[in-house]
Enzyme design. Structure first.
Site, PDB file in Angstrom:
ATOM      1  N   HIS A   1       0.680  -1.047   0.025  1.00  0.00           N
ATOM      2  CA  HIS A   1      -0.116   0.092  -0.029  1.00  0.00           C
ATOM      3  C   HIS A   1       0.895   1.037   0.107  1.00  0.00           C
ATOM      4  O   HIS A   1       0.221   2.245  -0.385  1.00  0.00           O
ATOM      5  CB  HIS A   1      -0.829   0.302   1.235  1.00  0.00           C
ATOM      6  CG  HIS A   1      -2.130  -1.026   1.178  1.00  0.00           C
ATOM      7  ND1 HIS A   1      -1.978  -2.116   2.244  1.00  0.00           N
ATOM      8  CD2 HIS A   1      -3.135  -1.059   0.191  1.00  0.00           C
ATOM      9  CE1 HIS A   1      -3.242  -2.885   1.735  1.00  0.00           C
ATOM     10  NE2 HIS A   1      -3.813  -2.135   0.690  1.00  0.00           N
TER      11      HIS A   1
ATOM     12  N   ARG B   1      -6.439   6.545   0.568  1.00  0.00           N
ATOM     13  CA  ARG B   1      -6.739   5.660   1.852  1.00  0.00           C
ATOM     14  C   ARG B   1      -5.420   6.060   2.527  1.00  0.00           C
ATOM     15  O   ARG B   1      -5.132   5.696   3.581  1.00  0.00           O
ATOM     16  CB  ARG B   1      -6.412   4.112   1.322  1.00  0.00           C
ATOM     17  CG  ARG B   1      -7.655   3.603   0.700  1.00  0.00           C
ATOM     18  CD  ARG B   1      -7.854   2.152   0.662  1.00  0.00           C
ATOM     19  NE  ARG B   1      -6.784   1.665  -0.342  1.00  0.00           N
ATOM     20  CZ  ARG B   1      -6.898   0.166  -0.432  1.00  0.00           C
ATOM     21  NH1 ARG B   1      -7.770  -0.633   0.295  1.00  0.00           N
ATOM     22  NH2 ARG B   1      -6.067  -0.213  -1.423  1.00  0.00           N
TER      23      ARG B   1
ATOM     24  N   ASP C   1     -14.244  -6.174  -4.353  1.00  0.00           N
ATOM     25  CA  ASP C   1     -13.509  -6.429  -3.066  1.00  0.00           C
ATOM     26  C   ASP C   1     -14.031  -5.204  -2.558  1.00  0.00           C
ATOM     27  O   ASP C   1     -13.560  -4.204  -2.719  1.00  0.00           O
ATOM     28  CB  ASP C   1     -11.971  -6.026  -3.271  1.00  0.00           C
ATOM     29  CG  ASP C   1     -11.170  -6.073  -2.018  1.00  0.00           C
ATOM     30  OD1 ASP C   1     -11.862  -6.167  -1.080  1.00  0.00           O
ATOM     31  OD2 ASP C   1      -9.900  -6.313  -2.193  1.00  0.00           O
TER      32      ASP C   1
ATOM     33  N   GLU D   1      -8.897 -12.183   4.520  1.00  0.00           N
ATOM     34  CA  GLU D   1      -7.748 -11.232   4.061  1.00  0.00           C
ATOM     35  C   GLU D   1      -7.218 -10.732   5.725  1.00  0.00           C
ATOM     36  O   GLU D   1      -5.993 -10.795   6.021  1.00  0.00           O
ATOM     37  CB  GLU D   1      -7.951 -10.091   3.238  1.00  0.00           C
ATOM     38  CG  GLU D   1      -6.803  -9.038   3.236  1.00  0.00           C
ATOM     39  CD  GLU D   1      -7.075  -8.085   2.062  1.00  0.00           C
ATOM     40  OE1 GLU D   1      -6.433  -6.963   2.226  1.00  0.00           O
ATOM     41  OE2 GLU D   1      -8.088  -8.202   1.116  1.00  0.00           O
TER      42      GLU D   1
ATOM     43  N   HIS E   1      -4.733 -14.262  -0.416  1.00  0.00           N
ATOM     44  CA  HIS E   1      -4.754 -12.810  -0.598  1.00  0.00           C
ATOM     45  C   HIS E   1      -3.381 -12.769  -1.085  1.00  0.00           C
ATOM     46  O   HIS E   1      -2.179 -12.651  -0.429  1.00  0.00           O
ATOM     47  CB  HIS E   1      -5.123 -11.825   0.564  1.00  0.00           C
ATOM     48  CG  HIS E   1      -4.846 -10.642   0.312  1.00  0.00           C
ATOM     49  ND1 HIS E   1      -3.783  -9.772   0.906  1.00  0.00           N
ATOM     50  CD2 HIS E   1      -5.328  -9.402  -0.456  1.00  0.00           C
ATOM     51  CE1 HIS E   1      -3.813  -8.584   0.650  1.00  0.00           C
ATOM     52  NE2 HIS E   1      -4.695  -8.438  -0.412  1.00  0.00           N
TER      53      HIS E   1
ATOM     54  N   GLU F   1      -4.488 -15.365  -6.569  1.00  0.00           N
ATOM     55  CA  GLU F   1      -4.622 -13.866  -6.858  1.00  0.00           C
ATOM     56  C   GLU F   1      -3.285 -13.388  -7.308  1.00  0.00           C
ATOM     57  O   GLU F   1      -2.298 -13.682  -6.564  1.00  0.00           O
ATOM     58  CB  GLU F   1      -5.131 -13.027  -5.607  1.00  0.00           C
ATOM     59  CG  GLU F   1      -5.214 -11.839  -5.775  1.00  0.00           C
ATOM     60  CD  GLU F   1      -5.788 -10.996  -4.614  1.00  0.00           C
ATOM     61  OE1 GLU F   1      -6.256  -9.865  -4.630  1.00  0.00           O
ATOM     62  OE2 GLU F   1      -5.595 -11.549  -3.416  1.00  0.00           O
TER      63      GLU F   1
END
EC number: 4.2.1.90
Length: 401
Positions: free
Chosen positions: A29, A55, A222, A276, A325, A345
């Site tokens: 992130h 975020r 999601d 997750e 995840h 994924e």
């Protein structure tokens, strides 16, 4: 073969609130400006207008990357990365080291159990402490594989399929289809505070992508813990005409009753998934009992590979899938051995989802990416997890012992 003992464990961090921002790596992130992963995406904080647009505004990237390295007496090393940053370094160097050093490199389950029990009084149900334990566990598996000269997936019993097929998570499923992925998972952008207008906007996004991607390409949503049962149920039904394959992590982790109700009321044929942000084996057992279709642990957050194998067994016993995840090579070596993981994924970390960038770039060297949406098992045949630590990254070791 006489196996060596572990000589030392070391912990570094990069990125996060106490270092340079936008470092990427284990904390995926922590990206730079104009990245899809930090765009207007629904979160539990979206109901507060000051934290709705980005975020990073509420601190999703404050932890940074944790790197744990374990060294054997013969000089061989194993390592892993996760999301725990400087605080994870403290836990490793000042607490967990006593359970690691002096043990045989094969004592992974013993070390794992001791770490779990020794941190019960401050670990809660996961989070930062479990991220750190996960990172240590993965580093131990990497070291063991390198010492015996085998890839981790062979230590787990070997592959049950020749290749892993992937869906892509990102803002552009249409581009994912062009790259050969079997499906595309998009983040939702609106939540209960937006009312029915939010449902209409996200359903319109799904409708638009269905038109662009055609009838057979998987589309998923999601929701990142941002909804309540009523909103999630209405959104699922609004997206049903567009053949949404599943709706993911609509609710906060501990709302088990809510997941049970959502599964009961979801459109026929649409799967409900989550996991997750669950951080213990016990929480996955309870989540499994809600009847959801797919459990999605993160191997870097749930307790490591040792716990992931146990979670997969829980899911298998109930006829459920386990589709971890993201987590790149740390997932690849596990899922290719799981009979109840028919796909996996791949998290798109390029800013606009237009190129194939390794998930943990730049912290890992030789990190594989799917080719035409697939990774063959031969790509995973190097000892350990098959990747190397990029020591050119700005790594800091704030503690020692």
């Amino acid at each position: 073969m006489t196996l060596p003992k572990i000589k030392q464990v070391r912990a570094w961090f990069t990125g996060g609130a106490t270092a340079e921002k936008g470092a990427g790596g284990g904390d995926y992130h922590d990206q730079g400006a104009n990245h899809w992963i930090d765009d207007h995406i629904a979160t539990p904080m979206s109901k507060y207008r000051d934290y709705e647009q980005l975020r990073q505004s509420f601190g999703i990237n404050v932890l940074g990357t944790l790197v744990v390295e374990v060294e054997a007496e013969n000089g061989q090393t194993g390592f892993a990365v996760s999301t725990a940053g400087e605080m994870g370094c403290f836990i490793v160097e000042k607490h967990l080291n006593r359970f690691i050093e002096g043990k045989c490199v094969s004592d992974i389950k013993l070390i794992h159990d001791q770490m779990l029990n020794a941190t019960l009084y401050y670990s809660g149900s996961g989070g930062l402490v479990m991220n750190t334990i996960s990172c240590v566990d993965l580093a131990l598996w990497d070291l063991f594989g390198k010492v015996v000269g085998l890839p981790v997936y062979k230590l787990l019993g070997g592959a049950v399929r020749d290749e892993i097929q992937f869906y892509a998570t990102g803002a552009r499923p249409d581009l994912a289809k062009e790259m050969g992925f079997i499906g595309g998972k998009m983040p939702t952008h609106w939540g209960p505070h937006d009312g029915d207008a939010g449902i209409r906007k996200d359903a319109a996004m799904v409708a638009d992508m269905r038109e662009k991607c055609g009838e057979d390409f998987w589309l998923m949503l999601d929701c990142w813990m941002s909804q309540d049962v009523n909103y999630a149920t209405k959104l699922a039904h609004a997206c049903a005409p567009y053949n949404l394959k599943w709706i993911e992590e609509c609710l906060p982790p501990q709302q088990y009753e809510g997941y049970r109700e959502l599964k009961r009321n979801a459109p026929v044929g649409m799967m409900v998934t989550s996991g997750e942000h669950h951080g213990t084996l016990q929480s996955f057992r309870t989540l499994s009992e809600t009847g959801i279709d797919i459990m999605q642990p993160d191997v870097g957050w749930c307790g490591g590979l040792t716990t992931l194998v146990e979670i997969a067994a829980i899911a298998k016993s109930r006829g459920q899938l386990v589709v971890p995840h993201g987590s790149s090579v740390y997932s690849h070596h596990a899922v290719i051995t799981f009979t109840n993981t028919p796909f996996s994924e791949f998290l798109m970390t390029s800013p606009d989802c237009s190129t194939m960038r390794p998930q943990f770039d730049p912290i890992l060297l030789n990190e594989p990416v799917p080719v035409n949406g697939r990774i063959h098992k031969s790509v995973l045949d190097k000892p350990g997890f098959g990747v190397e630590l990029n020591r050119d990254c700005n790594l800091k070791r704030p503690y020692s012992h």
